[in-house]
Design a protein around this motif. Structure first.
Motif, PDB file in Angstrom:
ATOM      1  N   ALA A 166      -0.968  14.281  14.619  1.00 54.91           N
ATOM      2  CA  ALA A 166      -0.785  15.129  13.555  1.00 54.91           C
ATOM      3  C   ALA A 166      -0.285  14.445  11.960  1.00 54.91           C
ATOM      4  O   ALA A 166      -0.661  14.758  10.955  1.00 54.91           O
ATOM      5  CB  ALA A 166       0.444  16.221  13.940  1.00 54.91           C
ATOM      6  N   ALA A 167       0.635  13.489  12.260  1.00 54.75           N
ATOM      7  CA  ALA A 167       1.245  12.642  11.162  1.00 54.75           C
ATOM      8  C   ALA A 167      -0.187  11.819  10.455  1.00 54.75           C
ATOM      9  O   ALA A 167      -0.063  11.799   9.341  1.00 54.75           O
ATOM     10  CB  ALA A 167       2.198  11.686  11.685  1.00 54.75           C
ATOM     11  N   LEU A 168      -0.900  11.110  11.373  1.00 62.42           N
ATOM     12  CA  LEU A 168      -1.841  10.597  10.938  1.00 62.42           C
ATOM     13  C   LEU A 168      -2.957  11.438  10.157  1.00 62.42           C
ATOM     14  O   LEU A 168      -3.384  11.279   9.078  1.00 62.42           O
ATOM     15  CB  LEU A 168      -2.492   9.792  12.090  1.00 62.42           C
ATOM     16  N   LEU A 221      -5.740  13.180   5.262  1.00 63.73           N
ATOM     17  CA  LEU A 221      -6.127  14.120   4.625  1.00 63.73           C
ATOM     18  C   LEU A 221      -5.485  14.276   3.075  1.00 63.73           C
ATOM     19  O   LEU A 221      -6.167  15.086   2.304  1.00 63.73           O
ATOM     20  CB  LEU A 221      -6.197  15.258   5.544  1.00 63.73           C
ATOM     21  N   GLY A 222      -4.466  13.874   3.175  1.00 61.25           N
ATOM     22  CA  GLY A 222      -3.651  13.945   1.957  1.00 61.25           C
ATOM     23  C   GLY A 222      -3.960  12.911   0.929  1.00 61.25           C
ATOM     24  O   GLY A 222      -3.498  12.667  -0.102  1.00 61.25           O
ATOM     25  N   GLY A 223      -5.088  11.977   1.513  1.00 64.47           N
ATOM     26  CA  GLY A 223      -5.338  11.113   0.418  1.00 64.47           C
ATOM     27  C   GLY A 223      -5.111   9.748   0.519  1.00 64.47           C
ATOM     28  O   GLY A 223      -5.253   8.616  -0.354  1.00 64.47           O
ATOM     29  N   GLY A 259      -3.883   1.999   5.978  1.00 67.83           N
ATOM     30  CA  GLY A 259      -3.005   1.026   5.841  1.00 67.83           C
ATOM     31  C   GLY A 259      -1.563   1.876   5.368  1.00 67.83           C
ATOM     32  O   GLY A 259      -0.323   1.481   5.750  1.00 67.83           O
ATOM     33  N   GLU A 260      -1.558   2.812   4.182  1.00 62.86           N
ATOM     34  CA  GLU A 260      -0.608   3.228   3.720  1.00 62.86           C
ATOM     35  C   GLU A 260       0.128   4.285   4.839  1.00 62.86           C
ATOM     36  O   GLU A 260       1.339   4.315   4.764  1.00 62.86           O
ATOM     37  CB  GLU A 260      -1.154   4.216   2.505  1.00 62.86           C
ATOM     38  N   VAL A 261      -0.793   5.137   5.648  1.00 65.33           N
ATOM     39  CA  VAL A 261      -0.175   5.823   6.464  1.00 65.33           C
ATOM     40  C   VAL A 261       0.665   4.814   7.502  1.00 65.33           C
ATOM     41  O   VAL A 261       1.876   5.328   7.790  1.00 65.33           O
ATOM     42  CB  VAL A 261      -0.992   6.533   7.175  1.00 65.33           C
ATOM     43  N   ILE A 262       0.143   3.963   8.105  1.00 64.06           N
ATOM     44  CA  ILE A 262       0.985   2.955   8.960  1.00 64.06           C
ATOM     45  C   ILE A 262       2.284   2.513   8.381  1.00 64.06           C
ATOM     46  O   ILE A 262       3.103   2.242   8.996  1.00 64.06           O
ATOM     47  CB  ILE A 262       0.025   1.818   9.425  1.00 64.06           C
ATOM     48  N   SER A 263       2.054   2.119   7.080  1.00 61.85           N
ATOM     49  CA  SER A 263       3.317   1.660   6.289  1.00 61.85           C
ATOM     50  C   SER A 263       4.326   2.506   6.194  1.00 61.85           C
ATOM     51  O   SER A 263       5.538   2.201   6.138  1.00 61.85           O
ATOM     52  CB  SER A 263       2.775   1.146   4.873  1.00 61.85           C
ATOM     53  N   ALA A 264       3.973   3.899   6.031  1.00 66.14           N
ATOM     54  CA  ALA A 264       4.732   4.792   5.925  1.00 66.14           C
ATOM     55  C   ALA A 264       5.558   5.217   7.369  1.00 66.14           C
ATOM     56  O   ALA A 264       6.628   5.265   7.469  1.00 66.14           O
ATOM     57  CB  ALA A 264       4.175   6.080   5.658  1.00 66.14           C
TER      58      ALA A 264
END
Length: 224
Positions: free
Chosen positions: A30-32, A37-39, A43-48
């Motif tokens: 769900a987080a991914l 989908l938020g743009g 890499g940015e998602v994993i960094s977050a």
């Protein structure tokens, strides 16, 4: 329409929980989905994820400690704790829990609030040792008395922590008390509050210690 796609993560959670899938896997997906989908890029998602883990890494300690305690219990930690008490002369439930109360209050007063607790010490060590001490002194316990011994073990941990931690200056409860007094125009330093927590801690030790010794004696009268 695109802004509503970001909310698809909620739909993933609902569907995943409805299908009784692994909660950790569902939340991760769900987080991914929400991030992509938020743009954000992958890499940015994993960094977050990494930043959140680093900022809250103390939470992960729980997931390390609990399995270790579970393994220790599986391989006889509680049985060894009982065996140690059975070999000690003069060990009674009241004296044992009184000693643990002192230890819990003293360490909490130094800010070591996580050095012990229901999961870390009470369940695997203190409760079995208290039960063994009671049986050694008073014989086999009935189920009701046994539950009272276990409950008193947990209560001792709570009393020791609650009345010991306020002696430590840099604790959240001290800051909360200071903030409440400030709203009424009373200016007190954390040190002043800590000093005045000492008499309360002493009274708590005496009162709960007396309860422990009286409870120990009541088991003896019940056994007779």
């Amino acid at each position: 329409m695109s802004e509503y796609l970001v909310l698809s993560g909620i739909l993933v959670v609902v569907i995943g929980f409805a299908l009784k899938l692994n909660p950790l896997l569902v939340v991760t997906i769900a987080a991914l989905a929400t991030g992509l989908l938020g743009g954000l890029g992958l890499g940015e998602v994993i960094s977050a994820f990494g930043a959140a883990f680093n900022d809250n890494r103390y939470i992960s300690v729980v997931w390390i400690v609990l399995p270790v305690i579970g393994l220790l219990e599986r391989y006889g930690l509680q049985q060894r704790a009982r065996a140690v008490i059975e070999k000690m002369r003069g060990a009674t439930m009241g004296r044992l829990l009184l000693l643990y109360l002192f230890f819990r209050q003293a360490t909490a007063a130094l800010g070591l609030t996580s050095v012990a607790g229901p999961a870390q010490t009470v369940r695997p060590l203190v409760a079995p040792m208290a039960e063994a001490a009671a049986e050694k002194t008073h014989g086999k316990l009935d189920e009701k008395t046994r539950e009272k011994v276990l409950g008193m073990s947990a209560a001792t941990d709570n009393v020791g922590l609650f009345f010991g931690e306020d002696i430590f200056v840099a604790i959240a409860s001290i800051l909360l008390i200071q903030g409440i007094f400030q709203t009424y125009g009373i200016e007190l330093t954390p040190l002043q509050l800590s000093v005045w927590a000492i008499p309360t801690a002493i009274c708590a030790f005496i009162i709960h210690g007396t309860r422990l010794l009286m409870f120990d004696r009541s088991i003896g009268r019940h056994g007779k």
